[in-house]
Motif scaffolding. Structure first.
Motif, PDB file in Angstrom:
ATOM      1  N   UNK A 181       3.755  33.888  -8.244  1.00  0.00           N
ATOM      2  CA  UNK A 181       5.131  34.441  -7.824  1.00  0.00           C
ATOM      3  C   UNK A 181       6.199  34.346  -9.024  1.00  0.00           C
ATOM      4  N   UNK A 182       7.055  35.214  -9.042  1.00  0.00           N
ATOM      5  CA  UNK A 182       7.859  35.409 -10.022  1.00  0.00           C
ATOM      6  C   UNK A 182       9.189  34.175 -10.236  1.00  0.00           C
ATOM      7  N   UNK A 183       9.645  34.136 -11.253  1.00  0.00           N
ATOM      8  CA  UNK A 183      11.069  33.317 -11.392  1.00  0.00           C
ATOM      9  C   UNK A 183      12.252  34.088 -11.082  1.00  0.00           C
ATOM     10  N   UNK A 184      13.221  33.556 -11.419  1.00  0.00           N
ATOM     11  CA  UNK A 184      14.511  33.999 -11.772  1.00  0.00           C
ATOM     12  C   UNK A 184      14.614  35.223 -12.814  1.00  0.00           C
ATOM     13  N   UNK A 185      15.248  36.416 -12.582  1.00  0.00           N
ATOM     14  CA  UNK A 185      15.456  37.442 -13.405  1.00  0.00           C
ATOM     15  C   UNK A 185      16.483  37.234 -14.348  1.00  0.00           C
ATOM     16  N   UNK A 186      16.478  37.274 -15.711  1.00  0.00           N
ATOM     17  CA  UNK A 186      17.586  37.362 -16.690  1.00  0.00           C
ATOM     18  C   UNK A 186      18.957  37.777 -16.024  1.00  0.00           C
ATOM     19  N   UNK A 187      18.966  38.988 -15.631  1.00  0.00           N
ATOM     20  CA  UNK A 187      20.061  39.497 -15.216  1.00  0.00           C
ATOM     21  C   UNK A 187      20.851  38.811 -13.986  1.00  0.00           C
ATOM     22  N   UNK A 188      19.821  38.261 -13.202  1.00  0.00           N
ATOM     23  CA  UNK A 188      20.250  37.495 -12.056  1.00  0.00           C
ATOM     24  C   UNK A 188      21.100  36.228 -12.557  1.00  0.00           C
ATOM     25  N   UNK A 189      20.393  35.550 -13.692  1.00  0.00           N
ATOM     26  CA  UNK A 189      20.879  34.581 -14.159  1.00  0.00           C
ATOM     27  C   UNK A 189      22.083  34.454 -14.803  1.00  0.00           C
ATOM     28  N   UNK A 190      22.464  35.704 -15.626  1.00  0.00           N
ATOM     29  CA  UNK A 190      23.668  36.063 -16.380  1.00  0.00           C
ATOM     30  C   UNK A 190      24.912  36.198 -15.183  1.00  0.00           C
ATOM     31  N   UNK A 191      24.575  36.774 -14.164  1.00  0.00           N
ATOM     32  CA  UNK A 191      25.520  37.288 -13.144  1.00  0.00           C
ATOM     33  C   UNK A 191      25.938  35.884 -12.201  1.00  0.00           C
ATOM     34  N   UNK A 192      24.859  34.972 -11.831  1.00  0.00           N
ATOM     35  CA  UNK A 192      25.303  33.520 -11.593  1.00  0.00           C
ATOM     36  C   UNK A 192      26.124  32.843 -12.438  1.00  0.00           C
ATOM     37  N   UNK A 193      25.592  32.822 -13.672  1.00  0.00           N
ATOM     38  CA  UNK A 193      26.347  31.949 -14.598  1.00  0.00           C
ATOM     39  C   UNK A 193      28.102  32.357 -14.760  1.00  0.00           C
ATOM     40  N   UNK A 194      28.331  33.693 -14.949  1.00  0.00           N
ATOM     41  CA  UNK A 194      29.609  34.410 -15.074  1.00  0.00           C
ATOM     42  C   UNK A 194      30.394  33.773 -13.810  1.00  0.00           C
ATOM     43  N   UNK A 195      29.687  34.055 -12.772  1.00  0.00           N
ATOM     44  CA  UNK A 195      30.232  33.892 -11.614  1.00  0.00           C
ATOM     45  C   UNK A 195      30.658  32.195 -11.383  1.00  0.00           C
ATOM     46  N   UNK A 196      29.915  31.521 -11.780  1.00  0.00           N
ATOM     47  CA  UNK A 196      30.267  29.916 -11.826  1.00  0.00           C
ATOM     48  C   UNK A 196      31.349  29.737 -12.597  1.00  0.00           C
ATOM     49  N   UNK A 197      31.308  30.210 -13.812  1.00  0.00           N
ATOM     50  CA  UNK A 197      32.248  29.912 -14.888  1.00  0.00           C
ATOM     51  C   UNK A 197      33.467  30.345 -14.254  1.00  0.00           C
ATOM     52  N   UNK A 198      33.598  31.446 -13.655  1.00  0.00           N
ATOM     53  CA  UNK A 198      34.877  32.169 -13.069  1.00  0.00           C
ATOM     54  C   UNK A 198      35.427  31.003 -11.977  1.00  0.00           C
ATOM     55  N   UNK A 199      34.629  30.844 -11.244  1.00  0.00           N
ATOM     56  CA  UNK A 199      34.982  29.793 -10.072  1.00  0.00           C
ATOM     57  C   UNK A 199      35.559  28.534 -10.674  1.00  0.00           C
TER      58      UNK A 199
END
Length: 245
Positions: free
Chosen positions: A99-117
């Motif tokens: 099974x695959x892991x987290x994609x890089x683009x998903x990780x970037x989006x999550x990180x930016x969202x958390x930083x903003x929050x």
């Protein structure tokens, strides 16, 4: 009669201990499925699966004591930390799980969202978040996927003397970045990074490991606070972020 001990409990999952048996109750059956399959595939010591039913997994306790805990000094020897590094290398050299892991683009989006929050809600100072987001950038690059544990915090690694006796909690295992596992193990314990890398047995990019420390901590603050944990406790995630300033 053995008493029931609550090891961890929050809205997503709970772990209970009765004698030498751990009962893991998870709202997401897929995490249990991943955990069982990952333990079967991993070429390192893992707990014995006693039985499983929908939403519940029973596993045997592993011998030994934890390598350490976040926010507390580790009493384990340098050799034990090196042995942990060697075990991680063995895992990373194993065939990939299917099974695959987290994609890089998903990780970037999550990180930016958390930083903003974090900034918008006044949880952390803007300069602290900005600096760690800059540090985290080094981890946001393509990597060659390996078999990763995915949540290799030190409390999930058990030792007896200088030997690894078991690695637990495999529900986040997947194809991922090798340096993420090394960073997770050494989060808040930078003094043992050299021992782990020596046991791992190959050159690693220490700047990327430090980047993962910032990234994991930024992603973890809100989740920890919302699930009853304290990321501001001494030596924990917020202190890790402050150490990058």
């Amino acid at each position: 009669m053995d008493e029931v001990k609550v090891v961890v409990a929050h809205s997503e999952r709970a772990t209970l201990r009765v004698g030498d048996v751990f009962l893991k109750v998870d709202a997401d059956q897929a995490r249990i499925d991943v955990e069982v399959e990952a333990m079967a595939l991993a070429p390192v010591p893992t707990p014995k699966v006693l039985w499983r039913k929908p939403s519940v997994l029973a596993i045997a306790a592993v011998p030994g004591t934890v390598l350490g805990r976040l926010g507390e000094p580790s009493t384990a020897s340098p050799a034990a930390w090196a042995a942990a590094g060697a075990a991680i290398r063995k895992l990373h050299d194993a065939p990939l799980p299917p099974w695959p892991g987290r994609r890089l683009d998903e990780l970037v989006a999550e990180l930016d969202g958390e930083c903003e929050w974090l900034v918008a809600n006044g949880v952390l100072p803007a300069d602290l978040v900005t600096r760690n987001r800059q540090v985290a950038e080094a981890a946001l690059r393509p990597w060659t996927p390996v078999f990763t544990h995915g949540d290799l915090q030190i409390a999930h690694v058990f030792v007896d003397g200088d030997e690894i006796t078991g690695i637990i909690d495999w529900s986040e295992a997947s194809q991922g970045d090798a340096l993420y596992d090394l960073a997770t193990l050494t989060l808040g314990h930078e003094e043992h990074l050299g021992d782990v890398v020596a046991g791992y047995g190959t050159d690693v990019d220490l700047d990327v490991i430090r980047a993962w420390w910032s990234l994991r901590s930024l992603l973890g603050v809100r989740w920890l606070a919302e699930h009853g944990f304290d990321p501001t406790a001494p030596g924990c995630e917020v202190d890790v972020l402050r150490s990058r300033m």
